[in-house]
Design a protein around this motif. Structure first.
Motif, mmCIF file in Angstrom:
data_model
loop_
_atom_site.group_PDB
_atom_site.id
_atom_site.type_symbol
_atom_site.label_atom_id
_atom_site.label_comp_id
_atom_site.label_asym_id
_atom_site.label_seq_id
_atom_site.Cartn_x
_atom_site.Cartn_y
_atom_site.Cartn_z
ATOM 1 N N SER A 179 6.544 -2.895 -11.295
ATOM 2 C CA SER A 179 7.720 -3.448 -10.626
ATOM 3 C C SER A 179 7.886 -2.904 -9.213
ATOM 4 C CB SER A 179 8.980 -3.157 -11.445
ATOM 5 O OG SER A 179 9.183 -1.764 -11.576
ATOM 6 N N ALA A 180 8.484 -3.759 -8.356
ATOM 7 C CA ALA A 180 8.776 -3.395 -6.974
ATOM 8 C C ALA A 180 9.799 -4.366 -6.417
ATOM 9 C CB ALA A 180 7.502 -3.433 -6.132
ATOM 10 N N ASN A 181 10.314 -4.087 -5.222
ATOM 11 C CA ASN A 181 11.153 -5.078 -4.553
ATOM 12 C C ASN A 181 10.348 -6.335 -4.240
ATOM 13 O OD1 ASN A 181 13.581 -3.745 -4.603
ATOM 14 N ND2 ASN A 181 13.524 -3.095 -2.470
ATOM 15 N N ASN A 182 9.133 -6.135 -3.712
ATOM 16 C CA ASN A 182 8.237 -7.242 -3.379
ATOM 17 C C ASN A 182 6.852 -6.964 -3.935
ATOM 18 O OD1 ASN A 182 10.073 -8.769 -1.446
ATOM 19 N ND2 ASN A 182 9.968 -6.783 -0.417
ATOM 20 N N GLY A 183 6.306 -7.946 -4.652
ATOM 21 C CA GLY A 183 4.982 -7.757 -5.243
ATOM 22 C C GLY A 183 5.030 -6.839 -6.440
ATOM 23 N N GLY A 184 5.472 -7.385 -7.571
ATOM 24 C CA GLY A 184 5.618 -6.544 -8.766
ATOM 25 C C GLY A 184 4.357 -5.794 -9.115
#
Length: 244
Positions: free
Chosen positions: A190-195
Motif C-alpha cells: 500500500s501507498a498513497n500512489n502506486g500500491g
C-alpha cells in the motif's frame, strides 16, 4: 581476506560508519549474527567498500543515522539465505544501501524501516533472486525497494507482501530500470500512489507477475505509471483498489 564463522556482533557502535565491521578488503561471514549495532553515519552493522559475502547471516535491529541500517555497500556485496529484520536507517535503505553491486539470493527482508527504501535503496546494480520482502516501511517512497535514477534492478522470483510507503510505491519506487523475470508476486502492499509500484523510469517483464489486493489512497491501486515506455507481459491483476 577475512572469514567470520558462527560469531555474534552485539551492540557495537561507530562514530562514523560500520558499527560492527568496516571492510575495504575481502570479507566473508557465515552463520553470523549482527544485532543492535549502530553507526552515526552509514552502515549500522557493516560498511563495505571492498568485497563482502554474507551467507545465512542474521541482521537484526541495526541502525544507521544516515544510510544502510544494516549494510552500506559501495563495493561488491552478495547475501545468500540471510535474514534482515527490524533494521532502521534515518534516511535511505532500512536494511541495505547499495551504491555498488549487490546480489541477494533467498534472503528475507522483514519489518525494516527508512525514509526511502524501507528494505533496500539502490543507486547501483541490484539483483534479487528468490527473496522475500514483508512488512517493510518507507516514510516517503519505496516501501521495500527504492531504485534510483540511473540504477539497474533485476528481480527474479521475488515476493513483496504488506510493504508500505507513505507517499509512492508500496513495494517498489522506480526512477531507473527494473527487469522482472520468473514469477513475482505483489500482495497487499500500500501507498498513497502506486500500491505495489510507482514507476517513472523503465520497467520490463518477461514472465508472470501477480498483483493481488494492493491499494492506493489516490492513484494506481497496483501500479502508478508515470513513464513513456515499458512492457508488462503475462501479468495478473486482481482485487487491487485506489480510492481517488
Amino acid at each position: 581476506s577475512m572469514t567470520i564463522n558462527n560469531t555474534t556482533f552485539l551492540a557495537n557502535t561507530a562514530d562514523k560508519s560500520g558499527g560492527a565491521v568496516a571492510n575495504s578488503g575481502t570479507l566473508e561471514s557465515d552463520n553470523t549474527t549482527f544485532e543492535n549495532n549502530t553507526a552515526t553515519e552509514s552502515g549500522g552493522a557493516v560498511f563495505n567498500a571492498g568485497s563482502y559475502s554474507a551467507d545465512t547471516d542474521t541482521f537484526e535491529g541495526n541502525t544507521a543515522e544516515t544510510d544502510g541500517g544494516a549494510i552500506y555497500n559501495q563495493g561488491t556485496l552478495e547475501s545468500r539465505g540471510s535474514t534482515f529484520t527490524t533494521n532502521t536507517a534515518t534516511e535511505s535503505g532500512g536494511a541495505v544501501f547499495n551504491a555498488g553491486s549487490y546480489s541477494t539470493d533467498t534472503d528475507t527482508f522483514n519489518e525494516n524501516l527508512a525514509d526511502s527504501g524501507g528494505a533496500i535503496y539502490n543507486q547501483g546494480t541490484l539483483n534479487s533472486r528468490d527473496s522475500t520482502f514483508i512488512s517493510n516501511t518507507s516514510s516517503e517512497s519505496g516501501g521495500a525497494v527504492f531504485n534510483a535514477n540511473g540504477a539497474i534492478y533485476s528481480a527474479y522470483n521475488n515476493t513483496f507482501e504488506k510493504n508500505t510507503a507513505e507517499t509512492d510505491g508500496g513495494a517498489i519506487y522506480n526512477a531507473g530500470s527494473v527487469f522482472f523475470e520468473g514469477e513475482t508476486n505483489f500482495t497487499e502492499n500500500s501507498a498513497n500512489n502506486g500500491g505495489a509500484i510507482y514507476n517513472q523510469g523503465v520497467i520490463s517483464s518477461s514472465d508472470i507477475e501477480t498483483y493481488t489486493k494492493n491499494s492506493a489512497t489516490y492513484n494506481g491501486g497496483a501500479v502508478d505509471w508515470n513513464a513513456s515506455s515499458g512492457t508488462l507481459t503475462d501479468c495478473i491483476f486482481e482485487y487491487n483498489t485506489a480510492d481517488y
